[in-house]
Design an enzyme around this catalytic site. Structure first.
Site, mmCIF file in Angstrom:
data_model
loop_
_atom_site.group_PDB
_atom_site.id
_atom_site.type_symbol
_atom_site.label_atom_id
_atom_site.label_comp_id
_atom_site.label_asym_id
_atom_site.label_seq_id
_atom_site.Cartn_x
_atom_site.Cartn_y
_atom_site.Cartn_z
ATOM 1 N N SER A 79 30.157 45.116 35.921
ATOM 2 C CA SER A 79 29.801 43.702 35.793
ATOM 3 C C SER A 79 28.547 43.541 34.925
ATOM 4 O O SER A 79 28.543 43.972 33.779
ATOM 5 C CB SER A 79 29.622 43.096 37.189
ATOM 6 O OG SER A 79 29.575 41.700 37.132
ATOM 7 N N ASP A 124 40.560 39.463 38.334
ATOM 8 C CA ASP A 124 39.106 39.382 38.470
ATOM 9 C C ASP A 124 38.659 37.918 38.415
ATOM 10 O O ASP A 124 38.840 37.255 37.390
ATOM 11 C CB ASP A 124 38.441 40.169 37.340
ATOM 12 C CG ASP A 124 36.947 40.367 37.559
ATOM 13 O OD1 ASP A 124 36.304 39.472 38.143
ATOM 14 O OD2 ASP A 124 36.418 41.409 37.137
ATOM 15 N N HIS A 166 37.294 41.752 41.555
ATOM 16 C CA HIS A 166 36.104 42.079 40.752
ATOM 17 C C HIS A 166 35.457 43.411 41.132
ATOM 18 O O HIS A 166 34.805 44.032 40.299
ATOM 19 C CB HIS A 166 35.074 40.952 40.877
ATOM 20 C CG HIS A 166 33.852 41.140 40.033
ATOM 21 N ND1 HIS A 166 33.898 41.245 38.657
ATOM 22 C CD2 HIS A 166 32.532 41.268 40.366
ATOM 23 C CE1 HIS A 166 32.673 41.410 38.181
ATOM 24 N NE2 HIS A 166 31.835 41.434 39.191
#
Length: 373
Positions: free
Chosen positions: A234, A320, A359
Protein backbone atom coordinates in the site's frame (compact mmCIF):
# COMPACT_ATOMS: atom_id res chain seq x y z
CA UNK A 1 -98.92 37.42 61.68
CA UNK A 2 -97.45 34.00 62.18
CA UNK A 3 -99.38 32.64 59.15
CA UNK A 4 -98.17 35.47 57.01
CA UNK A 5 -94.55 34.74 57.84
CA UNK A 6 -95.07 31.06 57.14
CA UNK A 7 -96.52 31.80 53.71
CA UNK A 8 -93.57 34.04 52.84
CA UNK A 9 -91.16 31.31 53.89
CA UNK A 10 -93.04 28.76 51.79
CA UNK A 11 -92.88 31.05 48.75
CA UNK A 12 -89.12 31.50 49.20
CA UNK A 13 -88.60 27.77 49.37
CA UNK A 14 -90.66 27.21 46.20
CA UNK A 15 -88.62 29.90 44.37
CA UNK A 16 -85.35 28.30 45.44
CA UNK A 17 -86.56 24.86 44.33
CA UNK A 18 -87.63 26.31 40.97
CA UNK A 19 -84.19 27.89 40.51
CA UNK A 20 -82.51 24.59 41.27
CA UNK A 21 -84.46 22.73 38.57
CA UNK A 22 -83.06 23.62 35.09
CA UNK A 23 -85.43 24.91 32.52
CA UNK A 24 -85.28 24.16 28.81
CA UNK A 25 -82.91 27.09 28.15
CA UNK A 26 -80.57 26.08 30.91
CA UNK A 27 -80.56 22.50 29.61
CA UNK A 28 -79.39 23.71 26.21
CA UNK A 29 -76.58 25.86 27.72
CA UNK A 30 -75.27 23.05 29.88
CA UNK A 31 -75.38 20.69 26.88
CA UNK A 32 -73.32 23.15 24.85
CA UNK A 33 -70.82 23.46 27.66
CA UNK A 34 -70.51 19.69 27.90
CA UNK A 35 -69.91 19.56 24.13
CA UNK A 36 -67.34 22.39 24.22
CA UNK A 37 -65.08 20.88 26.86
CA UNK A 38 -64.02 17.77 24.89
CA UNK A 39 -63.45 19.87 21.74
CA UNK A 40 -61.01 22.20 23.51
CA UNK A 41 -59.21 19.22 25.07
CA UNK A 42 -58.84 17.61 21.63
CA UNK A 43 -57.45 20.86 20.23
CA UNK A 44 -54.87 21.03 22.98
CA UNK A 45 -54.00 17.36 22.38
CA UNK A 46 -53.43 18.07 18.69
CA UNK A 47 -51.24 21.09 19.43
CA UNK A 48 -48.84 19.01 21.50
CA UNK A 49 -47.81 16.47 18.77
CA UNK A 50 -47.71 19.29 16.23
CA UNK A 51 -45.39 21.19 18.51
CA UNK A 52 -43.24 18.14 19.00
CA UNK A 53 -43.10 17.50 15.26
CA UNK A 54 -42.17 21.10 14.58
CA UNK A 55 -39.43 20.96 17.22
CA UNK A 56 -38.07 17.72 15.79
CA UNK A 57 -38.06 19.12 12.25
CA UNK A 58 -36.36 22.29 13.48
CA UNK A 59 -33.61 20.30 15.18
CA UNK A 60 -33.18 18.03 12.12
CA UNK A 61 -32.95 21.04 9.81
CA UNK A 62 -30.42 22.65 12.11
CA UNK A 63 -28.31 19.46 12.08
CA UNK A 64 -28.48 19.21 8.28
CA UNK A 65 -27.42 22.85 7.91
CA UNK A 66 -24.53 22.28 10.31
CA UNK A 67 -23.38 19.19 8.35
CA UNK A 68 -23.66 21.09 5.08
CA UNK A 69 -21.63 23.93 6.56
CA UNK A 70 -18.93 21.51 7.71
CA UNK A 71 -18.93 19.76 4.33
CA UNK A 72 -18.30 23.09 2.60
CA UNK A 73 -15.81 24.34 5.21
CA UNK A 74 -13.52 21.27 5.23
CA UNK A 75 -12.04 21.86 1.72
CA UNK A 76 -11.11 25.41 2.73
CA UNK A 77 -9.56 24.18 5.99
CA UNK A 78 -7.50 21.60 4.08
CA UNK A 79 -6.39 24.23 1.56
CA UNK A 80 -5.36 26.68 4.29
CA UNK A 81 -3.70 23.96 6.44
CA UNK A 82 -1.98 21.38 4.18
CA UNK A 83 -0.79 19.55 7.31
CA UNK A 84 -4.35 18.26 7.71
CA UNK A 85 -4.16 16.50 4.35
CA UNK A 86 -0.75 15.07 5.26
CA UNK A 87 -2.27 13.58 8.42
CA UNK A 88 -5.01 11.98 6.34
CA UNK A 89 -2.43 10.43 3.99
CA UNK A 90 -0.23 9.02 6.76
CA UNK A 91 -2.91 8.20 9.36
CA UNK A 92 -0.02 7.56 11.75
CA UNK A 93 -2.22 8.69 14.66
CA UNK A 94 -4.41 5.60 14.13
CA UNK A 95 -2.86 2.86 16.25
CA UNK A 96 -4.51 -0.51 15.64
CA UNK A 97 -4.59 -2.81 17.49
CA UNK A 98 -4.64 -0.73 20.64
CA UNK A 99 -3.11 -1.67 23.98
CA UNK A 100 -0.32 -3.87 22.64
CA UNK A 101 3.25 -3.64 23.89
CA UNK A 102 5.46 -3.34 20.81
CA UNK A 103 8.46 -4.26 22.93
CA UNK A 104 6.95 -7.74 23.31
CA UNK A 105 6.32 -9.27 19.85
CA UNK A 106 5.81 -12.63 21.56
CA UNK A 107 2.45 -11.30 22.79
CA UNK A 108 1.36 -11.37 19.12
CA UNK A 109 2.44 -14.99 18.69
CA UNK A 110 5.91 -14.12 17.38
CA UNK A 111 8.02 -16.20 19.78
CA UNK A 112 10.97 -16.12 17.37
CA UNK A 113 11.10 -12.33 17.00
CA UNK A 114 13.34 -9.71 18.61
CA UNK A 115 12.53 -6.02 19.13
CA UNK A 116 15.28 -3.46 18.37
CA UNK A 117 15.57 0.32 18.35
CA UNK A 118 17.67 2.05 15.70
CA UNK A 119 18.52 5.73 15.30
CA UNK A 120 18.56 6.91 11.66
CA UNK A 121 19.03 10.56 12.63
CA UNK A 122 19.48 12.65 15.73
CA UNK A 123 16.21 12.90 17.69
CA UNK A 124 14.72 10.07 15.60
CA UNK A 125 14.34 6.54 16.96
CA UNK A 126 12.52 3.73 15.16
CA UNK A 127 11.22 0.43 16.54
CA UNK A 128 12.25 -2.68 14.58
CA UNK A 129 11.10 -6.32 14.66
CA UNK A 130 13.30 -9.13 13.35
CA UNK A 131 11.66 -12.52 12.80
CA UNK A 132 13.99 -15.43 11.99
CA UNK A 133 13.24 -18.26 9.51
CA UNK A 134 11.42 -21.40 10.64
CA UNK A 135 14.69 -23.39 10.73
CA UNK A 136 15.95 -21.12 13.52
CA UNK A 137 12.78 -20.96 15.65
CA UNK A 138 13.97 -23.38 18.33
CA UNK A 139 17.41 -21.79 18.62
CA UNK A 140 15.88 -18.30 18.84
CA UNK A 141 14.08 -18.88 22.13
CA UNK A 142 15.48 -16.75 24.92
CA UNK A 143 18.23 -15.27 22.75
CA UNK A 144 19.31 -11.63 22.96
CA UNK A 145 19.64 -8.95 20.28
CA UNK A 146 23.25 -9.84 19.49
CA UNK A 147 22.26 -13.42 18.58
CA UNK A 148 19.48 -12.17 16.27
CA UNK A 149 21.84 -9.74 14.54
CA UNK A 150 24.39 -12.50 13.95
CA UNK A 151 21.61 -14.78 12.66
CA UNK A 152 21.16 -12.43 9.67
CA UNK A 153 24.44 -13.84 8.39
CA UNK A 154 22.97 -17.36 8.19
CA UNK A 155 22.27 -18.79 4.75
CA UNK A 156 18.70 -17.50 4.50
CA UNK A 157 17.34 -14.64 2.38
CA UNK A 158 16.08 -11.48 4.10
CA UNK A 159 12.87 -9.53 3.40
CA UNK A 160 12.67 -5.90 4.47
CA UNK A 161 8.93 -5.26 4.88
CA UNK A 162 7.60 -1.69 4.57
CA UNK A 163 4.03 -1.42 5.85
CA UNK A 164 1.28 0.96 4.74
CA UNK A 165 -0.37 3.86 6.53
CA UNK A 166 -2.25 3.57 9.83
CA UNK A 167 -1.55 0.98 12.48
CA UNK A 168 1.87 -0.28 13.56
CA UNK A 169 4.30 -3.10 12.84
CA UNK A 170 2.08 -5.15 15.18
CA UNK A 171 -1.01 -4.99 12.95
CA UNK A 172 -2.87 -8.31 12.69
CA UNK A 173 -2.54 -8.85 8.92
CA UNK A 174 1.11 -7.79 9.06
CA UNK A 175 1.90 -10.27 11.82
CA UNK A 176 0.24 -13.04 9.80
CA UNK A 177 2.42 -12.18 6.79
CA UNK A 178 5.59 -12.31 8.94
CA UNK A 179 4.58 -15.79 10.06
CA UNK A 180 4.00 -16.95 6.47
CA UNK A 181 7.30 -15.55 5.20
CA UNK A 182 9.17 -16.93 8.21
CA UNK A 183 7.70 -20.39 7.58
CA UNK A 184 8.96 -20.15 3.98
CA UNK A 185 12.53 -19.66 5.19
CA UNK A 186 12.96 -15.88 5.17
CA UNK A 187 14.30 -13.51 7.77
CA UNK A 188 11.68 -10.74 8.07
CA UNK A 189 12.79 -7.30 9.23
CA UNK A 190 10.10 -4.66 9.63
CA UNK A 191 9.84 -1.35 11.44
CA UNK A 192 7.59 1.60 12.23
CA UNK A 193 8.49 4.81 10.42
CA UNK A 194 9.17 7.88 12.51
CA UNK A 195 5.87 9.03 14.02
CA UNK A 196 4.27 5.55 13.89
CA UNK A 197 3.86 3.18 16.82
CA UNK A 198 6.60 3.74 19.40
CA UNK A 199 8.97 5.35 16.87
CA UNK A 200 9.98 8.93 17.65
CA UNK A 201 9.88 11.76 15.10
CA UNK A 202 7.57 13.60 12.71
CA UNK A 203 6.36 11.73 9.60
CA UNK A 204 7.28 12.89 6.11
CA UNK A 205 7.97 11.16 2.81
CA UNK A 206 11.64 12.09 3.00
CA UNK A 207 11.91 10.87 6.59
CA UNK A 208 10.14 7.57 5.87
CA UNK A 209 12.46 6.91 2.91
CA UNK A 210 15.54 7.72 4.99
CA UNK A 211 14.36 5.38 7.77
CA UNK A 212 14.01 2.58 5.21
CA UNK A 213 17.46 3.31 3.78
CA UNK A 214 18.98 3.19 7.26
CA UNK A 215 17.39 -0.18 8.04
CA UNK A 216 18.45 -1.58 4.64
CA UNK A 217 22.08 -0.59 5.25
CA UNK A 218 21.86 -2.04 8.76
CA UNK A 219 20.69 -5.37 7.28
CA UNK A 220 23.35 -5.42 4.55
CA UNK A 221 26.07 -4.81 7.12
CA UNK A 222 25.05 -8.06 8.85
CA UNK A 223 23.63 -10.32 6.12
CA UNK A 224 26.79 -10.82 4.08
CA UNK A 225 26.04 -12.19 0.61
CA UNK A 226 22.55 -13.38 1.47
CA UNK A 227 19.83 -12.04 -0.86
CA UNK A 228 17.86 -9.06 0.44
CA UNK A 229 14.40 -8.38 -0.97
CA UNK A 230 12.25 -5.31 -0.33
CA UNK A 231 8.49 -5.79 0.12
CA UNK A 232 6.20 -2.75 0.22
CA UNK A 233 2.47 -2.78 0.88
CA UNK A 234 0.00 0.00 0.00
CA UNK A 235 1.57 3.33 1.05
CA UNK A 236 4.71 1.30 1.77
CA UNK A 237 5.06 0.70 -1.98
CA UNK A 238 5.76 4.41 -2.32
CA UNK A 239 8.50 4.16 0.31
CA UNK A 240 9.81 0.99 -1.36
CA UNK A 241 10.19 2.51 -4.84
CA UNK A 242 11.75 5.66 -3.36
CA UNK A 243 14.25 3.44 -1.54
CA UNK A 244 15.05 1.13 -4.46
CA UNK A 245 15.46 4.03 -6.89
CA UNK A 246 17.99 5.52 -4.49
CA UNK A 247 19.77 2.19 -4.08
CA UNK A 248 19.98 1.71 -7.84
CA UNK A 249 21.35 5.22 -8.29
CA UNK A 250 24.19 4.41 -5.89
CA UNK A 251 24.61 1.01 -7.60
CA UNK A 252 23.64 -1.15 -4.59
CA UNK A 253 20.23 -2.47 -5.75
CA UNK A 254 18.34 -5.11 -3.75
CA UNK A 255 17.94 -8.59 -5.18
CA UNK A 256 14.24 -7.99 -5.93
CA UNK A 257 11.37 -5.59 -5.27
CA UNK A 258 7.90 -6.85 -4.32
CA UNK A 259 4.97 -4.42 -4.43
CA UNK A 260 1.69 -5.51 -2.85
CA UNK A 261 -1.39 -3.43 -3.73
CA UNK A 262 0.60 -0.58 -5.31
CA UNK A 263 -0.63 2.67 -6.86
CA UNK A 264 0.91 4.89 -9.54
CA UNK A 265 1.30 8.06 -7.49
CA UNK A 266 -0.38 9.57 -4.45
CA UNK A 267 -2.49 12.04 -6.46
CA UNK A 268 -4.06 9.30 -8.57
CA UNK A 269 -4.57 7.16 -5.48
CA UNK A 270 -6.30 10.01 -3.63
CA UNK A 271 -8.49 10.71 -6.66
CA UNK A 272 -9.44 7.03 -6.99
CA UNK A 273 -9.82 6.23 -3.29
CA UNK A 274 -13.38 5.01 -2.58
CA UNK A 275 -13.48 6.90 0.72
CA UNK A 276 -12.81 10.22 -0.99
CA UNK A 277 -16.26 11.77 -0.61
CA UNK A 278 -15.08 15.01 -2.27
CA UNK A 279 -13.87 13.50 -5.53
CA UNK A 280 -16.80 15.12 -7.40
CA UNK A 281 -16.47 18.39 -5.47
CA UNK A 282 -15.75 21.38 -7.76
CA UNK A 283 -12.04 22.17 -7.59
CA UNK A 284 -11.15 18.82 -5.97
CA UNK A 285 -7.56 18.94 -7.27
CA UNK A 286 -7.01 22.51 -6.05
CA UNK A 287 -8.57 21.93 -2.63
CA UNK A 288 -7.22 18.45 -1.85
CA UNK A 289 -4.51 17.23 -4.21
CA UNK A 290 -2.43 20.39 -4.44
CA UNK A 291 -2.05 20.57 -0.61
CA UNK A 292 -0.64 17.02 -0.70
CA UNK A 293 2.02 18.15 -3.16
CA UNK A 294 2.60 21.31 -1.12
CA UNK A 295 3.33 19.08 1.89
CA UNK A 296 6.08 17.37 -0.12
CA UNK A 297 4.14 14.11 -0.54
CA UNK A 298 4.41 12.51 -3.98
CA UNK A 299 5.19 8.77 -3.65
CA UNK A 300 5.65 8.70 -7.42
CA UNK A 301 5.85 4.96 -8.11
CA UNK A 302 5.22 5.55 -11.82
CA UNK A 303 8.31 7.79 -12.04
CA UNK A 304 10.50 5.69 -9.76
CA UNK A 305 10.09 2.45 -11.73
CA UNK A 306 11.76 4.13 -14.70
CA UNK A 307 15.00 4.25 -12.70
CA UNK A 308 14.87 0.83 -11.02
CA UNK A 309 17.06 -2.03 -12.23
CA UNK A 310 16.18 -5.23 -10.36
CA UNK A 311 13.52 -7.92 -10.61
CA UNK A 312 10.01 -6.67 -9.88
CA UNK A 313 6.96 -8.60 -8.66
CA UNK A 314 3.56 -6.89 -8.32
CA UNK A 315 0.73 -8.54 -6.35
CA UNK A 316 -2.79 -7.08 -6.48
CA UNK A 317 -6.28 -8.33 -5.64
CA UNK A 318 -9.04 -7.46 -8.08
CA UNK A 319 -11.44 -6.67 -5.21
CA UNK A 320 -9.08 -4.25 -3.46
CA UNK A 321 -11.36 -1.52 -2.04
CA UNK A 322 -8.54 0.84 -0.98
CA UNK A 323 -6.08 0.90 -3.88
CA UNK A 324 -8.03 0.18 -7.07
CA UNK A 325 -6.79 -2.78 -9.09
CA UNK A 326 -6.43 -0.71 -12.25
CA UNK A 327 -3.72 1.43 -10.62
CA UNK A 328 -1.58 -1.64 -9.94
CA UNK A 329 -2.09 -2.83 -13.50
CA UNK A 330 -1.21 0.62 -14.85
CA UNK A 331 2.01 0.64 -12.81
CA UNK A 332 2.94 -2.78 -14.21
CA UNK A 333 2.42 -1.56 -17.78
CA UNK A 334 4.72 1.40 -17.13
CA UNK A 335 7.41 -0.82 -15.60
CA UNK A 336 7.15 -3.54 -18.25
CA UNK A 337 7.90 -1.03 -21.03
CA UNK A 338 10.66 0.77 -19.13
CA UNK A 339 14.19 0.33 -20.46
CA UNK A 340 15.55 0.05 -16.91
CA UNK A 341 13.90 -3.40 -16.60
CA UNK A 342 15.04 -4.79 -19.95
CA UNK A 343 17.49 -7.17 -18.27
CA UNK A 344 15.21 -8.09 -15.35
CA UNK A 345 12.01 -10.00 -14.85
CA UNK A 346 8.83 -7.97 -14.31
CA UNK A 347 5.78 -9.98 -13.23
CA UNK A 348 2.21 -9.04 -12.36
CA UNK A 349 0.12 -11.54 -10.37
CA UNK A 350 -3.60 -10.74 -10.02
CA UNK A 351 -5.87 -12.41 -7.46
CA UNK A 352 -9.45 -13.01 -8.55
CA UNK A 353 -12.33 -11.28 -6.77
CA UNK A 354 -13.80 -14.63 -5.71
CA UNK A 355 -10.78 -15.23 -3.45
CA UNK A 356 -11.76 -12.27 -1.25
CA UNK A 357 -8.18 -11.12 -0.53
CA UNK A 358 -9.16 -7.45 -0.87
CA UNK A 359 -6.48 -4.98 0.32
CA UNK A 360 -4.50 -6.89 2.93
CA UNK A 361 -5.15 -10.63 2.83
CA UNK A 362 -2.96 -11.81 -0.06
CA UNK A 363 -0.84 -13.61 2.54
CA UNK A 364 -3.67 -16.20 2.70
CA UNK A 365 -3.01 -17.36 -0.84
CA UNK A 366 -1.76 -20.98 -0.98
CA UNK A 367 0.00 -19.97 -4.22
CA UNK A 368 2.25 -17.44 -2.47
CA UNK A 369 5.17 -19.84 -1.83
CA UNK A 370 5.23 -20.83 -5.52
CA UNK A 371 4.95 -17.20 -6.63
CA UNK A 372 7.87 -16.10 -4.44
CA UNK A 373 10.05 -19.00 -5.59
Amino acid sequence: MRKRNESVTVEHERAAAAAAVPGPLDKGCSLRRSLRLPASAAAEGMKRPLGRRYGLWFRLRKLLLWLLGMYIAIPFLVKLCPAIQAKLVFLNFVRVPYFIDLKRPQDQGLNHTCNYYLQPEEDVTIGVWHTVPAALWKNARGKDQLWFEEALGSSHPVILYLHGNAGTRGGDHRVELYKVLSSLGYHVVTFDYRGWGDSVGSPSERGMTYDALHVFDWIKARSGDNPVYIWGHSLGTGVATNLVRRLCERETPPDALILESPFTNIREEARSHPFSIYRYFPGFDWFFLDPITTSGIKFANDENVKYISCSLLILHAEDDPVVPFHLGKKLYNIAATSRSFRDYKVQFVPFHTDLGYRHKYIYRSPELPRILR
